[in-house]
Design a protein around this motif. Structure first.
Motif, mmCIF file in Angstrom:
data_model
loop_
_atom_site.group_PDB
_atom_site.id
_atom_site.type_symbol
_atom_site.label_atom_id
_atom_site.label_comp_id
_atom_site.label_asym_id
_atom_site.label_seq_id
_atom_site.Cartn_x
_atom_site.Cartn_y
_atom_site.Cartn_z
ATOM 1 N N LYS A 38 0.626 -1.694 0.224
ATOM 2 C CA LYS A 38 -0.219 -0.163 0.146
ATOM 3 C C LYS A 38 0.960 1.141 0.234
ATOM 4 O O LYS A 38 2.229 1.223 0.941
ATOM 5 C CB LYS A 38 -0.722 -0.334 1.325
ATOM 6 C CG LYS A 38 -1.750 1.161 1.502
ATOM 7 C CD LYS A 38 -2.348 0.887 2.464
ATOM 8 C CE LYS A 38 -3.342 -0.205 2.304
ATOM 9 N NZ LYS A 38 -4.841 0.013 3.750
ATOM 10 N N LYS A 40 0.221 4.915 1.187
ATOM 11 C CA LYS A 40 -0.567 6.126 2.179
ATOM 12 C C LYS A 40 0.097 7.101 1.496
ATOM 13 O O LYS A 40 1.536 8.383 2.076
ATOM 14 C CB LYS A 40 -0.628 5.485 3.315
ATOM 15 C CG LYS A 40 -0.289 4.024 3.649
ATOM 16 C CD LYS A 40 -0.275 4.337 5.212
ATOM 17 C CE LYS A 40 -1.692 4.406 6.234
ATOM 18 N NZ LYS A 40 -1.679 4.208 7.271
ATOM 19 N N GLU A 80 -4.122 4.640 -0.742
ATOM 20 C CA GLU A 80 -4.410 5.161 0.852
ATOM 21 C C GLU A 80 -4.611 6.628 0.906
ATOM 22 O O GLU A 80 -3.215 7.343 0.546
ATOM 23 C CB GLU A 80 -4.701 4.186 2.322
ATOM 24 C CG GLU A 80 -5.636 4.835 3.512
ATOM 25 C CD GLU A 80 -5.359 3.783 4.458
ATOM 26 O OE1 GLU A 80 -5.364 4.444 5.006
ATOM 27 O OE2 GLU A 80 -4.438 2.887 4.395
ATOM 28 N N VAL A 82 -4.963 9.851 2.998
ATOM 29 C CA VAL A 82 -5.397 10.119 5.125
ATOM 30 C C VAL A 82 -5.396 11.805 4.919
ATOM 31 O O VAL A 82 -4.365 12.012 4.374
ATOM 32 C CB VAL A 82 -4.129 9.764 5.096
ATOM 33 C CG1 VAL A 82 -3.735 10.025 6.810
ATOM 34 C CG2 VAL A 82 -3.181 8.190 5.221
ATOM 35 N N TYR A 98 2.844 8.336 7.261
ATOM 36 C CA TYR A 98 2.063 7.631 6.043
ATOM 37 C C TYR A 98 3.204 7.819 4.846
ATOM 38 O O TYR A 98 4.354 7.614 5.820
ATOM 39 C CB TYR A 98 0.844 9.018 5.076
ATOM 40 C CG TYR A 98 0.983 10.416 5.518
ATOM 41 C CD1 TYR A 98 2.042 11.032 5.883
ATOM 42 C CD2 TYR A 98 0.686 10.413 7.020
ATOM 43 C CE1 TYR A 98 1.903 12.187 6.329
ATOM 44 C CE2 TYR A 98 -0.077 11.406 7.408
ATOM 45 C CZ TYR A 98 1.140 12.279 7.023
ATOM 46 O OH TYR A 98 0.854 13.959 8.461
#
Length: 273
Positions: A38, A40, A80, A82, A98
């Motif tokens: 992932k 972030k 993702e 944030v 992140y």
């Protein structure tokens, strides 16, 4: 003896659990990201057209969102976003909340001393915005003398106007906002006289068919936005730079420019590529 054996067994158990915990923690962390598989991405979702919520009030959208999706895809990662307050966004990068920041962040010498930046993905200047019915005569920043000027605090607009006013010997009434959209809202309702913001942000307000705003001054693009990563994370930085280079070469970046701004802004970074 039994007590000693029990204590020894407990110590072994604790060490075993600690070892498992460390292995599990390592398994969760990616090769160059804080979480395996992932990317972030931090952004302050309230800065159109770069990042804001869609009409449902939940879905992030905007230029940096499109950029984040395209970069993560090229890195083979899910993404993702944030949502983070601007005044704490760098602190979150320091503490590994992140992996990077894509939030219309200007590349500055001060920031480069503590963080690493990708190659620029867009160039930007400043703009002064009034309402269409304003009777004020403003053709340059010095004409803001004595007026109520709105801007987002701790942004390039804030720093630019502060330095410009000091250099040209005038003062203005400072109206700082946590989000640029609130500055535009107060301008619309007559609570302030003018807004200074990134010219790329002004586009989203000026481009609406029923806009109540007008641009009366725009500076030459003199600052550039980049992806910010933690100092020393060369593995991630190299991959992001490679992804951006590929996007410029295959036309993806142009498609994102056109989708968000309705104009190809490739020229805004042609001298710094």
């Amino acid at each position: 003896m039994k007590k000693i054996a029990l204590i020894a067994g407990a110590v072994v158990a604790v060490l075993a659990l600690t070892g498992c915990s460390k292995k599990q923690e390592a398994a969760k962390k990616g090769e160059f990201t804080v979480e395996a598989g992932k990317l972030k991405v931090a952004m302050e979702i309230g800065y159109p057209p770069f990042e804001y919520f869609a009409e449902d009030g939940k879905t992030p959208t905007g230029f940096d969102v499109e950029l984040g999706k395209a970069v993560s895809e090229r890195l083979g990662l899910s993404v993702e976003f944030v949502d983070t307050a601007w005044d704490g966004i760098l602190a979150g990068l320091d503490t590994d909340r992140y992996d990077c920041i894509m939030s219309a962040m200007t590349i500055t010498d001060e920031r480069k001393a503590n963080y690493d930046f990708s190659t620029p993905y867009i160039g930007n200047g400043q703009a002064i915005i009034l309402t269409k019915d304003s009777k004020l005569s403003i053709a340059a920043p010095e004409d803001l003398k004595g007026l109520k000027v709105g801007y987002q605090a701790e942004t390039t607009s804030d720093f630019y106007l502060e330095k410009y006013a000091a250099a040209h010997g005038f003062t203005y009434v400072q109206n700082e906002y946590d989000k640029v959209m609130n500055a535009y809202k107060d301008l619309e309702f007559g609570r302030i006289d003018a807004v200074i913001s990134d010219s790329l942000v002004a586009v989203s307000y000026l481009g609406k068919p029923d806009t109540v705003f007008k641009q009366v001054w725009a500076g030459t693009p003199d600052d550039y936005f980049g992806v910010c990563v933690k100092k020393g994370n060369k593995a991630l930085l190299d991959k992001i730079n490679s992804a951006i280079a590929d996007m410029k070469a295959d036309g993806t970046m142009t498609r994102i420019y056109m989708k968000i701004f309705n104009v190809d802004l490739s020229d805004s970074i042609k001298d710094v590529q």
